[in-house]
Design a protein around this motif. Sequence first.
Motif, short mmCIF file in Angstrom:
data_model
loop_
_atom_site.label_atom_id
_atom_site.label_comp_id
_atom_site.label_asym_id
_atom_site.label_seq_id
_atom_site.Cartn_x
_atom_site.Cartn_y
_atom_site.Cartn_z
N LYS A 65 0.85 -1.18 0.00
CA LYS A 65 0.00 0.00 0.00
C LYS A 65 0.90 1.24 0.00
CE LYS A 65 -4.05 1.45 2.62
NZ LYS A 65 -4.86 1.06 3.79
N TYR A 66 0.76 2.04 -1.06
CA TYR A 66 1.57 3.26 -1.16
C TYR A 66 0.73 4.44 -0.65
CZ TYR A 66 3.86 7.26 -3.36
OH TYR A 66 4.47 8.46 -3.58
N VAL A 67 1.27 5.14 0.31
CA VAL A 67 0.53 6.29 0.84
C VAL A 67 1.30 7.58 0.53
CG1 VAL A 67 -0.48 7.32 2.91
CG2 VAL A 67 -0.27 4.84 2.75
N ASP A 68 0.70 8.41 -0.28
CA ASP A 68 1.37 9.67 -0.62
C ASP A 68 0.98 10.73 0.39
OD1 ASP A 68 2.53 11.86 -1.62
OD2 ASP A 68 1.56 11.79 -3.59
N ALA A 69 1.87 11.00 1.34
CA ALA A 69 1.56 11.97 2.39
C ALA A 69 2.48 13.18 2.28
CB ALA A 69 1.69 11.31 3.75
N GLU A 70 3.08 13.35 1.12
CA GLU A 70 4.04 14.43 0.92
C GLU A 70 3.48 15.78 1.34
OE1 GLU A 70 5.26 14.85 -3.16
OE2 GLU A 70 6.94 16.16 -2.62
N LYS A 71 2.24 16.03 0.91
CA LYS A 71 1.66 17.36 1.12
C LYS A 71 1.56 17.68 2.61
CE LYS A 71 -2.03 20.02 -0.84
NZ LYS A 71 -3.37 19.84 -0.29
N ILE A 72 1.01 16.76 3.36
CA ILE A 72 0.80 17.05 4.78
C ILE A 72 2.12 17.21 5.52
CG2 ILE A 72 0.21 14.59 5.16
CD1 ILE A 72 -1.30 15.64 7.64
N PHE A 73 3.12 16.37 5.18
CA PHE A 73 4.44 16.50 5.83
C PHE A 73 5.05 17.86 5.53
CE2 PHE A 73 4.31 11.87 6.31
CZ PHE A 73 5.00 11.68 7.48
N LEU A 74 5.03 18.26 4.26
CA LEU A 74 5.67 19.53 3.90
C LEU A 74 4.93 20.73 4.48
CD1 LEU A 74 7.06 18.96 0.28
CD2 LEU A 74 8.10 18.52 2.50
N GLU A 75 3.62 20.59 4.57
CA GLU A 75 2.84 21.67 5.21
C GLU A 75 3.24 21.85 6.66
OE1 GLU A 75 -1.25 21.31 2.71
OE2 GLU A 75 -1.39 20.96 4.88
N LYS A 76 3.34 20.72 7.35
CA LYS A 76 3.67 20.80 8.78
C LYS A 76 5.12 21.27 9.00
CE LYS A 76 -0.11 18.80 10.48
NZ LYS A 76 -1.09 19.38 11.35
N LEU A 77 5.98 21.01 8.01
CA LEU A 77 7.38 21.42 8.16
C LEU A 77 7.61 22.87 7.75
CD1 LEU A 77 9.25 18.27 6.76
CD2 LEU A 77 9.42 19.17 9.09
N SER A 78 6.63 23.44 7.12
CA SER A 78 6.80 24.77 6.57
C SER A 78 7.15 25.79 7.67
CB SER A 78 5.51 25.15 5.84
OG SER A 78 5.43 26.53 5.73
N GLY A 79 8.23 26.53 7.45
CA GLY A 79 8.64 27.58 8.39
C GLY A 79 9.44 27.05 9.58
N VAL A 80 9.61 25.73 9.68
CA VAL A 80 10.31 25.16 10.84
C VAL A 80 11.81 25.05 10.55
CG1 VAL A 80 10.49 23.16 12.37
CG2 VAL A 80 8.27 23.81 11.42
N THR A 81 12.63 25.57 11.47
CA THR A 81 14.08 25.48 11.25
C THR A 81 14.78 24.70 12.37
OG1 THR A 81 14.36 27.59 12.38
CG2 THR A 81 14.26 27.65 9.97
N ASP A 82 14.14 24.55 13.51
CA ASP A 82 14.78 23.87 14.63
C ASP A 82 14.86 22.36 14.38
OD1 ASP A 82 15.73 23.85 17.47
OD2 ASP A 82 14.03 22.47 17.60
N PRO A 83 16.07 21.76 14.49
CA PRO A 83 16.23 20.34 14.17
C PRO A 83 15.32 19.41 14.98
CG PRO A 83 18.37 21.35 14.56
CD PRO A 83 17.34 22.39 14.85
N GLU A 84 15.25 19.62 16.27
CA GLU A 84 14.42 18.73 17.10
C GLU A 84 12.95 18.86 16.73
OE1 GLU A 84 14.85 16.14 19.42
OE2 GLU A 84 16.70 16.30 18.28
N GLU A 85 12.57 20.09 16.43
CA GLU A 85 11.19 20.36 16.04
C GLU A 85 10.86 19.57 14.76
OE1 GLU A 85 7.62 22.39 16.88
OE2 GLU A 85 9.43 22.03 18.07
N LYS A 86 11.80 19.62 13.80
CA LYS A 86 11.58 18.89 12.55
C LYS A 86 11.40 17.40 12.83
CE LYS A 86 14.67 21.61 9.59
NZ LYS A 86 15.97 21.52 8.88
N ARG A 87 12.30 16.85 13.65
CA ARG A 87 12.23 15.42 13.97
C ARG A 87 10.90 15.07 14.62
NH1 ARG A 87 16.62 12.04 14.54
NH2 ARG A 87 18.54 12.84 13.64
N LYS A 88 10.49 15.92 15.56
CA LYS A 88 9.24 15.64 16.27
C LYS A 88 8.05 15.66 15.32
CE LYS A 88 10.40 17.10 20.88
NZ LYS A 88 10.68 18.40 21.47
N ILE A 89 8.01 16.66 14.46
CA ILE A 89 6.89 16.79 13.53
C ILE A 89 6.82 15.55 12.63
CG2 ILE A 89 6.08 18.06 11.49
CD1 ILE A 89 7.14 20.62 12.90
N ILE A 90 7.97 15.17 12.09
CA ILE A 90 7.98 14.03 11.16
C ILE A 90 7.54 12.75 11.87
CG2 ILE A 90 9.45 12.58 9.70
CD1 ILE A 90 10.92 15.21 8.97
N GLY A 91 8.04 12.55 13.09
CA GLY A 91 7.67 11.36 13.86
C GLY A 91 6.18 11.33 14.13
#
Length: 503
Positions: free
Chosen positions: A266-292
């Motif tokens: 099953k292929y799930v294309d979630a690119e849009k939601i990940f990139l939206e949530k990452l938008s404007g984020v520069t802090d490394p830990e914040e990025k990791r947390k969001i992606i997780g």
Amino acid sequence: MIAIFDFGSQYTQLIARRIREISVYSEIYPYYKMKELNRNDIEGIILSGGPGNVYSKDAFLVSKEDIERFNVPVLGICYGMQLLTHLYGGKVIPGERKEYGFTKIKIKKSKIFKGLKKEQIVWMSHGDRIDDLADFKIIAESENAIAGIENSKKNIYALQFHPEVVHTKNGKKMIENFVLNICNAKRNWVSKSFIEHSIQTIREMVKDKKVVLGLSGGVDSSTLALLLSKAIGKNLTCIFVNNGVLRKNESEEIQSIFSKFDLNFKYVDAEKIFLEKLSGVTDPEEKRKIIGKVFLEVFENESKGFDFLAQGTLYPDVIESISVKGPSDTIKTHHNRVEGVLELIKENRVIEPFKELFKDEVREIARELGLPQSIIERHPFPGPGLAIRIIGEVTKERLNILREADYIVTEEMKKSGWYKKVWQAFAVLLPVKSVGVMGDQRTYENVIALRIVDSIDGMTADWSKIPYDILQKISSRIINEVKGVNRVVYDISSKPPSTIEWE
Ligand code: XMP
């Protein structure tokens, strides 16, 4: 098989590994499982080291009866030796001089030392020592302490030092003597027998229920996908989440590889939601947390209604969960052991066939199962993907620059034969621009850093001494072919104090 009982040593997994290296199967159990362990294929048991003291009020103890019920040879290591001494009526006292590190010992005639010279260099790590020997005979001594004992009638052997670590020069020979000559264990551990054994266990566990697996395309989850599909066919569903921060062509490659195997993919294309949530984020830990967090949400949403969760967890990932409370449980918390998963483990709904294995052993199984070489040899790739290799904000444009640069790094490393020689090789996009000149034009563009490292397990690493001509080729190709880059630098930091990834 040889059963190893873990009393909390950080080296326990190495014992298992040394034994499998001589083609004998071995498994690790927490010491408190000794009473209930019911297998009829145990050919010997080993009691591991541990941080405790046999006399402390919360000491990790088993009984003589627990040990003798197996009716097989016994080897105690470090704490295991003190425990055996204690159980058989001897005495352990705090050592006046603690022995840590390389130690010279003198050995006597014993089956466990067969073929070895009188003087040996071993690795000690203990504070207590044996005082009263009870039924045992001394077979090795250091300047300050008894280093080995045996009761050959009862087939019990014990060593105060660690034969499983490489610092004990002939440690492997001692383990071999115990396993092959004293236990007479059969040398039948090969990936084939592991595969057959696992397939049977998985079938018995799953029956006709449904299993879901998060497939990342890395070697562990990919190998597991093939093993499970052999065992339960279409009752397996693999979910591949495109989180938008994958490498160039990665999702197409994975889809194409797995379309050749008989499993639900099953292929799930979630690119849009990940990139939206990452938008404007520069802090490394914040990025990791969001992606997780987003990954878990997407995965949970897609995996509703399944009975079992399968994970490609390896031994180093679960040291803390296998062991009893000791130094070995404080190293790291792994994403395969987050709260939701722990709940499922309690309910016996998690399948982790590789949790006793090391990466190179999984690679061998992968070969046996017919996984393409391109996946087997793949470098590790972090869960948060390219997001932690773009320093600063993650945007589509920056992702494209990094993807192209990274692709060139991989391509040139493979072409030159260096890809296989290093632990990881990748590009990092820096948040600085620098001035350059192209033709007669001034440019003001991005900087790419190359990170290429040698490592055994990712815990420590050194920058690779790559031949200049390869670095030159990579650099000139990136600058010429990747729009938006006019400078490439090479990262010459080791870990520690740096880390492999930049974020
Ligand atoms: P560091 O940067 O800590 O990386 O020196 C050590 C190794 O771990 C990989 N790495 C990760 N792998 N999820 C993963 O699955 C992560 O979040 C993650 N972070 C780092 C890294 O690529 C290197 O091999």
